[in-house]
Design a protein around this motif. Structure first.
Motif, PDB file in Angstrom:
ATOM      1  N   GLY A 110       0.003  41.098  -6.950  1.00  0.00           N
ATOM      2  CA  GLY A 110      -0.135  42.458  -7.491  1.00  0.00           C
ATOM      3  C   GLY A 110      -1.359  43.093  -6.851  1.00  0.00           C
ATOM      4  O   GLY A 110      -2.472  42.921  -7.324  1.00  0.00           O
ATOM      5  N   GLU A 128       9.917  32.903  -4.409  1.00  0.00           N
ATOM      6  CA  GLU A 128       8.763  33.754  -4.686  1.00  0.00           C
ATOM      7  C   GLU A 128       7.982  33.118  -5.823  1.00  0.00           C
ATOM      8  O   GLU A 128       8.536  32.885  -6.902  1.00  0.00           O
ATOM      9  CB  GLU A 128       9.260  35.152  -5.074  1.00  0.00           C
ATOM     10  CG  GLU A 128       8.133  36.152  -5.184  1.00  0.00           C
ATOM     11  CD  GLU A 128       8.373  37.178  -6.274  1.00  0.00           C
ATOM     12  OE1 GLU A 128       9.047  38.174  -6.025  1.00  0.00           O
ATOM     13  OE2 GLU A 128       7.856  36.954  -7.388  1.00  0.00           O
ATOM     14  N   HIS A 151       0.122  31.549 -13.814  1.00  0.00           N
ATOM     15  CA  HIS A 151       0.243  31.555 -12.349  1.00  0.00           C
ATOM     16  C   HIS A 151       0.191  30.131 -11.801  1.00  0.00           C
ATOM     17  O   HIS A 151       0.818  29.827 -10.793  1.00  0.00           O
ATOM     18  CB  HIS A 151      -0.872  32.395 -11.716  1.00  0.00           C
ATOM     19  CG  HIS A 151      -0.807  33.851 -12.081  1.00  0.00           C
ATOM     20  ND1 HIS A 151      -1.857  34.516 -12.665  1.00  0.00           N
ATOM     21  CD2 HIS A 151       0.186  34.751 -11.966  1.00  0.00           C
ATOM     22  CE1 HIS A 151      -1.506  35.775 -12.875  1.00  0.00           C
ATOM     23  NE2 HIS A 151      -0.282  35.946 -12.468  1.00  0.00           N
ATOM     24  N   TYR A 199      12.921  33.757  -8.184  1.00  0.00           N
ATOM     25  CA  TYR A 199      11.672  34.333  -8.682  1.00  0.00           C
ATOM     26  C   TYR A 199      11.077  33.384  -9.715  1.00  0.00           C
ATOM     27  O   TYR A 199      11.620  33.266 -10.814  1.00  0.00           O
ATOM     28  CB  TYR A 199      11.931  35.667  -9.383  1.00  0.00           C
ATOM     29  CG  TYR A 199      12.469  36.791  -8.526  1.00  0.00           C
ATOM     30  CD1 TYR A 199      13.824  36.857  -8.192  1.00  0.00           C
ATOM     31  CD2 TYR A 199      11.634  37.813  -8.094  1.00  0.00           C
ATOM     32  CE1 TYR A 199      14.333  37.920  -7.433  1.00  0.00           C
ATOM     33  CE2 TYR A 199      12.133  38.883  -7.337  1.00  0.00           C
ATOM     34  CZ  TYR A 199      13.476  38.923  -7.011  1.00  0.00           C
ATOM     35  OH  TYR A 199      13.968  39.968  -6.270  1.00  0.00           O
ATOM     36  N   TYR A 229       5.791  49.152 -11.311  1.00  0.00           N
ATOM     37  CA  TYR A 229       6.256  47.771 -11.061  1.00  0.00           C
ATOM     38  C   TYR A 229       7.751  47.713 -10.753  1.00  0.00           C
ATOM     39  O   TYR A 229       8.173  47.040  -9.809  1.00  0.00           O
ATOM     40  CB  TYR A 229       5.919  46.981 -12.327  1.00  0.00           C
ATOM     41  CG  TYR A 229       5.963  45.475 -12.226  1.00  0.00           C
ATOM     42  CD1 TYR A 229       5.267  44.791 -11.240  1.00  0.00           C
ATOM     43  CD2 TYR A 229       6.681  44.725 -13.166  1.00  0.00           C
ATOM     44  CE1 TYR A 229       5.286  43.403 -11.192  1.00  0.00           C
ATOM     45  CE2 TYR A 229       6.698  43.345 -13.134  1.00  0.00           C
ATOM     46  CZ  TYR A 229       6.011  42.682 -12.145  1.00  0.00           C
ATOM     47  OH  TYR A 229       6.026  41.313 -12.110  1.00  0.00           O
ATOM     48  N   GLN A 260       8.837  37.795 -18.518  1.00  0.00           N
ATOM     49  CA  GLN A 260       9.340  38.876 -17.658  1.00  0.00           C
ATOM     50  C   GLN A 260      10.852  38.802 -17.454  1.00  0.00           C
ATOM     51  O   GLN A 260      11.403  39.428 -16.544  1.00  0.00           O
ATOM     52  CB  GLN A 260       8.603  38.869 -16.308  1.00  0.00           C
ATOM     53  CG  GLN A 260       7.122  39.104 -16.490  1.00  0.00           C
ATOM     54  CD  GLN A 260       6.402  39.453 -15.189  1.00  0.00           C
ATOM     55  OE1 GLN A 260       6.926  40.155 -14.343  1.00  0.00           O
ATOM     56  NE2 GLN A 260       5.177  38.964 -15.056  1.00  0.00           N
ATOM     57  N   ASP A 262       9.708  46.253  -7.255  1.00  0.00           N
ATOM     58  CA  ASP A 262      10.678  45.170  -7.290  1.00  0.00           C
ATOM     59  C   ASP A 262      12.040  45.598  -6.753  1.00  0.00           C
ATOM     60  O   ASP A 262      12.742  44.801  -6.128  1.00  0.00           O
ATOM     61  CB  ASP A 262      10.800  44.587  -8.708  1.00  0.00           C
ATOM     62  CG  ASP A 262       9.909  43.365  -8.855  1.00  0.00           C
ATOM     63  OD1 ASP A 262       9.809  42.588  -7.873  1.00  0.00           O
ATOM     64  OD2 ASP A 262       9.289  43.177  -9.914  1.00  0.00           O
ATOM     65  N   VAL A 295       8.668  33.118 -12.213  1.00  0.00           N
ATOM     66  CA  VAL A 295       7.776  33.978 -12.997  1.00  0.00           C
ATOM     67  C   VAL A 295       7.961  33.654 -14.476  1.00  0.00           C
ATOM     68  O   VAL A 295       9.077  33.344 -14.906  1.00  0.00           O
ATOM     69  CB  VAL A 295       8.103  35.476 -12.755  1.00  0.00           C
ATOM     70  CG1 VAL A 295       7.093  36.376 -13.464  1.00  0.00           C
ATOM     71  CG2 VAL A 295       8.151  35.807 -11.264  1.00  0.00           C
ATOM     72  N   HIS A 314      12.779  42.160 -17.510  1.00  0.00           N
ATOM     73  CA  HIS A 314      12.481  42.928 -16.301  1.00  0.00           C
ATOM     74  C   HIS A 314      13.380  42.485 -15.142  1.00  0.00           C
ATOM     75  O   HIS A 314      13.995  43.301 -14.467  1.00  0.00           O
ATOM     76  CB  HIS A 314      10.998  42.758 -15.939  1.00  0.00           C
ATOM     77  CG  HIS A 314      10.657  43.249 -14.556  1.00  0.00           C
ATOM     78  ND1 HIS A 314      10.572  44.581 -14.236  1.00  0.00           N
ATOM     79  CD2 HIS A 314      10.408  42.569 -13.402  1.00  0.00           C
ATOM     80  CE1 HIS A 314      10.277  44.700 -12.960  1.00  0.00           C
ATOM     81  NE2 HIS A 314      10.172  43.502 -12.429  1.00  0.00           N
ATOM     82  N   PHE A 315      13.464  41.162 -14.926  1.00  0.00           N
ATOM     83  CA  PHE A 315      14.246  40.692 -13.778  1.00  0.00           C
ATOM     84  C   PHE A 315      15.740  40.906 -13.974  1.00  0.00           C
ATOM     85  O   PHE A 315      16.433  41.292 -13.034  1.00  0.00           O
ATOM     86  CB  PHE A 315      13.913  39.232 -13.459  1.00  0.00           C
ATOM     87  CG  PHE A 315      12.585  39.105 -12.778  1.00  0.00           C
ATOM     88  CD1 PHE A 315      12.406  39.606 -11.498  1.00  0.00           C
ATOM     89  CD2 PHE A 315      11.497  38.544 -13.429  1.00  0.00           C
ATOM     90  CE1 PHE A 315      11.164  39.539 -10.871  1.00  0.00           C
ATOM     91  CE2 PHE A 315      10.264  38.472 -12.814  1.00  0.00           C
ATOM     92  CZ  PHE A 315      10.092  38.964 -11.525  1.00  0.00           C
ATOM     93  N   SER A 355       1.969  34.548  -7.127  1.00  0.00           N
ATOM     94  CA  SER A 355       1.887  35.990  -7.402  1.00  0.00           C
ATOM     95  C   SER A 355       0.843  36.449  -8.417  1.00  0.00           C
ATOM     96  O   SER A 355       1.183  37.126  -9.391  1.00  0.00           O
ATOM     97  CB  SER A 355       3.272  36.505  -7.839  1.00  0.00           C
ATOM     98  OG  SER A 355       4.270  36.060  -6.976  1.00  0.00           O
ATOM     99  N   PRO A 356      -0.442  36.109  -8.206  1.00  0.00           N
ATOM    100  CA  PRO A 356      -1.480  36.611  -9.114  1.00  0.00           C
ATOM    101  C   PRO A 356      -1.773  38.087  -8.850  1.00  0.00           C
ATOM    102  O   PRO A 356      -1.192  38.680  -7.931  1.00  0.00           O
ATOM    103  CB  PRO A 356      -2.691  35.756  -8.752  1.00  0.00           C
ATOM    104  CG  PRO A 356      -2.481  35.384  -7.325  1.00  0.00           C
ATOM    105  CD  PRO A 356      -0.991  35.260  -7.143  1.00  0.00           C
ATOM    106  N   ASN A 357      -2.639  38.657  -9.654  1.00  0.00           N
ATOM    107  CA  ASN A 357      -2.981  40.072  -9.517  1.00  0.00           C
ATOM    108  C   ASN A 357      -4.409  40.232  -9.011  1.00  0.00           C
ATOM    109  O   ASN A 357      -5.346  39.671  -9.584  1.00  0.00           O
ATOM    110  CB  ASN A 357      -2.829  40.762 -10.866  1.00  0.00           C
ATOM    111  CG  ASN A 357      -1.404  40.681 -11.364  1.00  0.00           C
ATOM    112  OD1 ASN A 357      -0.459  40.892 -10.599  1.00  0.00           O
ATOM    113  ND2 ASN A 357      -1.238  40.333 -12.623  1.00  0.00           N
TER     114      ASN A 357
HETATM  115  N1  ARG Z   1       1.944  39.753 -10.448  1.00  0.00           N
HETATM  116  C1  ARG Z   1       2.870  39.507 -11.508  1.00  0.00           C
HETATM  117  C2  ARG Z   1       2.140  38.939 -12.724  1.00  0.00           C
HETATM  118  O1  ARG Z   1       1.087  38.375 -12.594  1.00  0.00           O
HETATM  119  C3  ARG Z   1       3.945  38.548 -11.120  1.00  0.00           C
HETATM  120  C4  ARG Z   1       4.845  39.033 -10.028  1.00  0.00           C
HETATM  121  C5  ARG Z   1       6.229  38.552 -10.223  1.00  0.00           C
HETATM  122  N2  ARG Z   1       7.108  38.890  -9.176  1.00  0.00           N
HETATM  123  C6  ARG Z   1       7.767  40.052  -9.055  1.00  0.00           C
HETATM  124  N3  ARG Z   1       8.558  40.219  -8.044  1.00  0.00           N
HETATM  125  N4  ARG Z   1       7.639  40.997  -9.950  1.00  0.00           N
HETATM  126  O2  ARG Z   1       2.639  39.054 -13.818  1.00  0.00           O
END
Ligand code: ARG
Length: 580
Positions: A165, A123, A137, A340, A318, A346, A322, A342, A349-350, A126-128
């Protein structure tokens, strides 16, 4: 063919079992030698075994050597005990020569398909939606693509997932704003782009905070959106499409393929998730929100931290997406491994999501590997987070195009006779490669300083250096005008130490790749390729190719170098050039 390290491990394990049957299965430790003059590999197990058996390590080493099976194809040329009880191992030249032939003739460079094929999710990116991709990113995109290419090459079933996102309360206020100020965009009558969308996003946020009536309208839009009301859905689609178009431009420039499965994909699985967690009795209500408290994770106040699964207003944050995603990946996509990619920020979080998935009974870490692959920051020349001169966050597309322009200037200076078309093609490859390589060659978890000037240099550990090394080898082959195809089956004879050293490095390609599948550090592969170029240069300095009795053998060695280099660069996401 098996990589030498794997073969040696087998042989030594077997020897240990035969020499010391009472000890059962023994894990042996074999490493690449740090100094080739002592041998190619070394076995470090005698010392440990000696402790266990209360014996002399050199005597143990001797026993091990005595029990090495030397039947079958020639493989080990020499075993020598050194120091307290190391065993230095030198491989047979004929083994290296045979392996080189495979590298030349086998389209998979002699690397076996995996004994256990895995299903792997990488994975990344993953931008928003409604926001520009930022350098973080970009790092995720480059590193994730490299890891995905690696698993694909090794023959694993690989899914490249873009977890964008694309869902959440922020869209309500953006839709409310656009309905009032830019309605024609939402109906599709008027076109726009991501920078405009971002501007509206910022303005809607301001208005949301300042104007209670607007706030209410925004919240109502969220409700409409979450209940699938057609007009709101259409507006959301339009916003996603505009953003997607901007991201695609970047992916195209980078030549990166991704399958979009963003946050909204898991929308239908959120309610069932809550029900399931409730049935399992792992949810608690805290301040009106449904939470899964994750043992072992404590906040500053010493209290156990929760994953928030459903907010008091019914919305899903969020953490919830996940949790639904990890469950879906395990139960529906039946993965063996999830990676992942990222940013390091984060991490907590993971770790909590992974632990939460274990508590919920979705994840059995003995069966499935889940890894957060964090990476550091990109810094500007001032040592601070990378920005443009105006202080704005740099647009990625501009950054990529600048690298291409600068590569173009460099190429113009190096060879003014190049046609415009040729130069543009090369500049594209060089510019994009420079960006990718600069990122991948740094230790993943560290920060690095972004510098066009440094990444486009032709000396040192850079893309240009490697691309140029490739061009040089290709040039030698071209100059001699012998069709490799016609000499493919001629013998390869390694005589000069520089040839042996180069050959040894070539047969270790698989070991370098395997290492990256374990620690997910792409810089191991860039280091490998950089060393390959250096070893090639040493060989070329020491061994004449053209017009010597060894000419064809050495040409074949060159061919093995180009094939390995091309494949290695390809895994980094870098395409080679025949001329430069
Ligand atoms: N969209 C998130 C960001 O820009 C990253 C996503 C990471 N992946 C996930 N499964 N939470 O920070």
């Amino acid at each position: 063919m098996k990589a030498p390290l794997e073969l040696l491990e087998e042989k030594f394990k077997h020897a240990a079992r035969r020499a010391f049957p009472d000890l059962g299965d023994i894990a042996v430790e074999i490493t690449q030698s740090t100094q080739e003059k002592f041998g190619h590999y070394q076995c470090n197990s005698a010392m440990k075994l000696a402790k266990e058996l209360k014996a002399n390590p050199r005597a143990i080493a001797k026993e091990l050597i005595k029990h090495i099976d030397s039947s079958g194809e020639p493989f080990i040329a020499n075993l020598e005990i050194a120091g307290p009880g190391f065993i230095n191992i030198t491989l047979e030249k004929s083994y290296l020569e045979k392996f080189l032939h495979l590298i030349i003739t086998d389209e998979h460079l002699g690397i076996d398909k995996p004994a256990h094929k895995q299903r792997v999710i990488v994975e990344f990116s993953s931008p928003n939606i409604a926001k520009e991709m930022h350098v973080g990113h970009l790092r995720s995109t480059i590193i994730g693509d490299c890891l995905a290419r690696l698993f694909e090459f090794l023959g694993h079933d690989t899914l490249r997932i873009n977890h964008i996102g694309d869902w959440g309360t922020a869209f309500g206020m953006l839709i409310a704003y656009m309905k009032e100020y830019t309605p024609a965009v939402l109906t599709g009558e008027e076109e726009t782009d991501l920078p405009h969308l971002m501007q509206w996003y910022r303005e809607s946020k301001k208005k949301f905070d300042a104007d209670p009536d607007f706030k209410k309208r925004g919240q109502l839009q969220v409700v409409s959106l979450q209940s699938g009301e057609p007009e709101a859905m259409k507006a959301w689609q339009v916003i996603c499409d505009i953003s997607r178009k901007a991201y695609q431009e970047i992916y195209d420039l980078l030549d990166i393929k991704l399958t979009e499965k963003g946050e909204s994909f898991y929308q239908p699985f959120l309610k069932p998730l809550v029900d399931d967690l409730e049935n399992r009795g792992v949810l608690e209500i805290s301040d009106g929100a449904k939470c899964l408290f994750v043992e072992g994770f404590k906040g500053r106040d010493g209290n156990t931290l929760p994953l928030m699964i459903q907010k008091s207003d019914g919305g899903f944050p969020y953490d919830a997406t996940d949790m639904a995603a990890i469950r879906y990946r395990i139960e529906e996509e039946k993965v063996d491994r999830i990676i992942y990619v990222v940013d390091a920020g984060q991490g907590l979080h993971f770790q909590m999501v992974f632990k939460g998935a274990e508590i919920a009974g979705y994840l059995d870490r003995n069966k499935i590997t889940v890894e957060h692959v964090p990476f550091g920051l990109v810094l500007g020349q001032d040592g601070k987070k990378f920005r443009t001169r105006s202080g704005e966050t740099e647009r990625l597309i501009d950054l990529l195009n600048t690298a291409i322009e600068k590569a173009d200037e460099i190429l113009k200076e190096r060879d003014p006779s190049l046609s415009e078309k040729e130069r543009k093609e090369r500049a594209h490859i060089l510019g994009i490669s420079a960006i990718k390589y600069a990122d991948l060659s740094c230790h993943r978890t560290g920060d690095y300083t972004f510098s066009y000037e440094r990444m486009l240099r032709f000396e040192g550990n850079t893309a240009a250096f490697l691309l140029y090394a490739y061009v040089r080898v290709a040039g030698i082959k071209r100059k001699i005008k012998i069709d490799i195809e016609s000499i493919k089956n001629e013998p390869i004879t390694l005589s000069h130490p520089s040839e042996v050293s180069l050959a040894l490095h070539l047969v270790r390609f698989d070991e370098a790749l395997e290492q990256v599948t374990k620690d997910l550090l792409p810089n191991r592969l860039t280091d490998y390729l950089y060393n390959l170029a250096e070893k090639f240069h040493a060989f070329y300095r020491d061994c004449q190719v053209e017009g010597t009795p060894e000419q064809n053998s050495r040409l074949l060695l060159c061919e093995a170098v180009t094939r390995t280099m091309k494949q290695g660069l390809h895994i980094l996401g870098i395409e080679t050039l025949e001329k430069m």
